[in-house]
Design a protein around this motif. Sequence first.
Motif, mmCIF file in Angstrom:
data_model
loop_
_atom_site.group_PDB
_atom_site.id
_atom_site.type_symbol
_atom_site.label_atom_id
_atom_site.label_comp_id
_atom_site.label_asym_id
_atom_site.label_seq_id
_atom_site.Cartn_x
_atom_site.Cartn_y
_atom_site.Cartn_z
ATOM 1 N N ASP A 30 1.198 -1.927 0.025
ATOM 2 C CA ASP A 30 0.328 0.095 0.409
ATOM 3 C C ASP A 30 0.913 1.324 0.405
ATOM 4 O OD1 ASP A 30 -1.609 2.057 0.317
ATOM 5 O OD2 ASP A 30 -3.046 1.194 1.792
ATOM 6 N N ARG A 31 0.597 1.849 -0.934
ATOM 7 C CA ARG A 31 1.333 3.950 -1.687
ATOM 8 C C ARG A 31 0.601 4.133 -1.386
ATOM 9 N NH1 ARG A 31 6.601 3.697 0.724
ATOM 10 N NH2 ARG A 31 6.591 5.088 -1.047
ATOM 11 N N THR A 32 -0.650 4.368 -0.775
ATOM 12 C CA THR A 32 -1.589 5.518 -0.788
ATOM 13 C C THR A 32 -2.457 5.867 0.734
ATOM 14 O OG1 THR A 32 -3.453 3.314 -0.325
ATOM 15 C CG2 THR A 32 -2.514 4.408 -3.370
ATOM 16 N N HIS A 33 -1.628 4.842 1.388
ATOM 17 C CA HIS A 33 -2.013 5.148 2.912
ATOM 18 C C HIS A 33 -0.769 6.010 4.268
ATOM 19 C CE1 HIS A 33 -5.815 3.187 2.067
ATOM 20 N NE2 HIS A 33 -6.677 4.520 2.464
ATOM 21 N N ARG A 34 -0.497 7.617 4.108
ATOM 22 C CA ARG A 34 0.168 8.317 3.783
ATOM 23 C C ARG A 34 0.077 8.313 5.716
ATOM 24 N NH1 ARG A 34 3.673 11.069 6.570
ATOM 25 N NH2 ARG A 34 5.977 12.084 6.104
ATOM 26 N N HIS A 35 0.942 7.952 6.618
ATOM 27 C CA HIS A 35 0.989 7.632 7.995
ATOM 28 C C HIS A 35 2.102 8.859 8.382
ATOM 29 C CE1 HIS A 35 -2.132 4.898 8.102
ATOM 30 N NE2 HIS A 35 -1.287 4.387 7.671
ATOM 31 N N ASP A 36 2.322 9.176 9.900
ATOM 32 C CA ASP A 36 4.006 10.236 9.855
ATOM 33 C C ASP A 36 5.267 8.875 9.979
ATOM 34 O OD1 ASP A 36 1.763 11.620 11.375
ATOM 35 O OD2 ASP A 36 1.774 10.968 13.566
ATOM 36 N N TRP A 37 4.551 7.178 10.103
ATOM 37 C CA TRP A 37 5.863 6.827 10.074
ATOM 38 C C TRP A 37 5.995 5.844 8.050
ATOM 39 C CZ3 TRP A 37 3.637 3.150 7.845
ATOM 40 C CH2 TRP A 37 2.626 2.374 8.242
ATOM 41 N N GLY A 38 5.277 6.717 7.466
ATOM 42 C CA GLY A 38 5.314 6.398 6.089
ATOM 43 C C GLY A 38 4.254 5.917 5.079
ATOM 44 N N TYR A 39 4.501 5.159 4.641
ATOM 45 C CA TYR A 39 3.291 4.928 3.744
ATOM 46 C C TYR A 39 2.532 2.859 3.626
ATOM 47 C CZ TYR A 39 3.557 8.620 0.682
ATOM 48 O OH TYR A 39 3.343 10.121 0.457
ATOM 49 N N GLY A 40 2.003 3.027 3.752
ATOM 50 C CA GLY A 40 1.147 0.990 4.614
ATOM 51 C C GLY A 40 -0.640 1.572 4.742
ATOM 52 N N CYS A 41 -0.903 0.567 4.915
ATOM 53 C CA CYS A 41 -1.830 0.219 4.828
ATOM 54 C C CYS A 41 -2.282 0.323 6.537
ATOM 55 C CB CYS A 41 -2.478 -1.571 4.971
ATOM 56 S SG CYS A 41 -1.487 -2.659 5.562
ATOM 57 N N GLY A 42 -1.719 -0.504 7.538
ATOM 58 C CA GLY A 42 -1.350 0.709 9.441
ATOM 59 C C GLY A 42 -2.257 -0.817 9.871
ATOM 60 N N THR A 43 -1.994 -1.764 9.071
ATOM 61 C CA THR A 43 -2.574 -2.820 9.823
ATOM 62 C C THR A 43 -2.043 -4.518 9.450
ATOM 63 O OG1 THR A 43 -4.198 -3.252 7.627
ATOM 64 C CG2 THR A 43 -5.243 -2.282 9.769
ATOM 65 N N CYS A 44 -1.361 -4.177 8.826
ATOM 66 C CA CYS A 44 -0.406 -5.790 8.080
ATOM 67 C C CYS A 44 0.935 -5.618 9.510
ATOM 68 C CB CYS A 44 0.907 -5.797 6.857
ATOM 69 S SG CYS A 44 1.849 -4.583 6.677
ATOM 70 N N PRO A 45 1.579 -6.804 10.159
ATOM 71 C CA PRO A 45 2.566 -7.195 11.156
ATOM 72 C C PRO A 45 3.200 -6.205 10.490
ATOM 73 C CG PRO A 45 1.550 -9.468 10.505
ATOM 74 C CD PRO A 45 1.079 -8.611 9.323
ATOM 75 N N ALA A 46 3.853 -6.015 9.484
ATOM 76 C CA ALA A 46 5.190 -5.008 9.034
ATOM 77 C C ALA A 46 4.549 -3.505 9.919
ATOM 78 C CB ALA A 46 5.596 -5.106 7.669
ATOM 79 N N CYS A 47 3.337 -3.274 9.192
ATOM 80 C CA CYS A 47 3.047 -1.907 9.301
ATOM 81 C C CYS A 47 2.870 -1.330 11.041
ATOM 82 C CB CYS A 47 1.808 -1.479 8.872
ATOM 83 S SG CYS A 47 1.657 -1.452 6.871
ATOM 84 N N GLU A 48 2.704 -2.567 11.699
ATOM 85 C CA GLU A 48 2.639 -2.804 12.969
ATOM 86 C C GLU A 48 3.496 -2.276 13.257
ATOM 87 O OE1 GLU A 48 -0.144 -5.929 14.150
ATOM 88 O OE2 GLU A 48 -1.690 -5.195 13.599
#
Length: 239
Positions: free
Chosen positions: A208-226
């Motif tokens: 996922d490169r569509t969702h931008r968070h303070d820590w970067g891009y990602g879905c926010g829910t997969c283990p790597a994003c968490e």
Amino acid sequence: MTLQTSPSVTRALVLFSGGQDSATCLAWALDRFDAVETIGFDYGQRHAVELSCREKVRIGMASLKESWASRLGDDHMIDATVLKSLGETAMTHDVAIETTDAGLPSTFVPGRNLLFLTLAGALGVRRGVGVLVGGMCETDYSGYPDCRNDTIQAQAETLRLGLGKPMTIETPLMYIDKAGTWAMALELGGQGLIDLIVEDTHTCYLGDRTHRHDWGYGCGTCPACELRAAGWDRWQVSR
């Protein structure tokens, strides 16, 4: 092709995926070695977008310090898609990310790091490199047995014996958590490196490169994003 080099020049080959950990390891190597090359692997990963991030991160890294620019050498991309053909995992096929009956995450790709290190060692011998650098970590990780220090050091010994050349595997992140990885990046490259990691590296397993968070891009829910998000939050609190 074998690269002829002076024995007085220290050389390293960084396993560079385009993610946060390998980018931090690349900065770590550029701070310590006279010449640094990178190697990446296309293994049919679902988040293949990470491969498209690699060159932008390399260019950004070289712009941060003059010494880094002069030390950063060639990049090598290796076809490792044989891993995908061996069986389904959540990293290579559209299957659920969950814990398997074997007690391992379905994102575990059996033999992945072992193959990567073997290929990197084979290239390293040809390039006159005796040090491999990888982002394996057994502090904040998903339970992968090939990320453990025992595995890495056993593989280093296998490479030394099998290649007939001195071969060391450095894992600067092995015993630090994700908060520590952010802190290391700041120490190595300042806010410029933090910004580069946030904007241009990729970790999300779903690509996922569509969702931008303070820590970067990602879905926010997969283990790597968490893991990345939790590390960012802990690091922000500790600053």
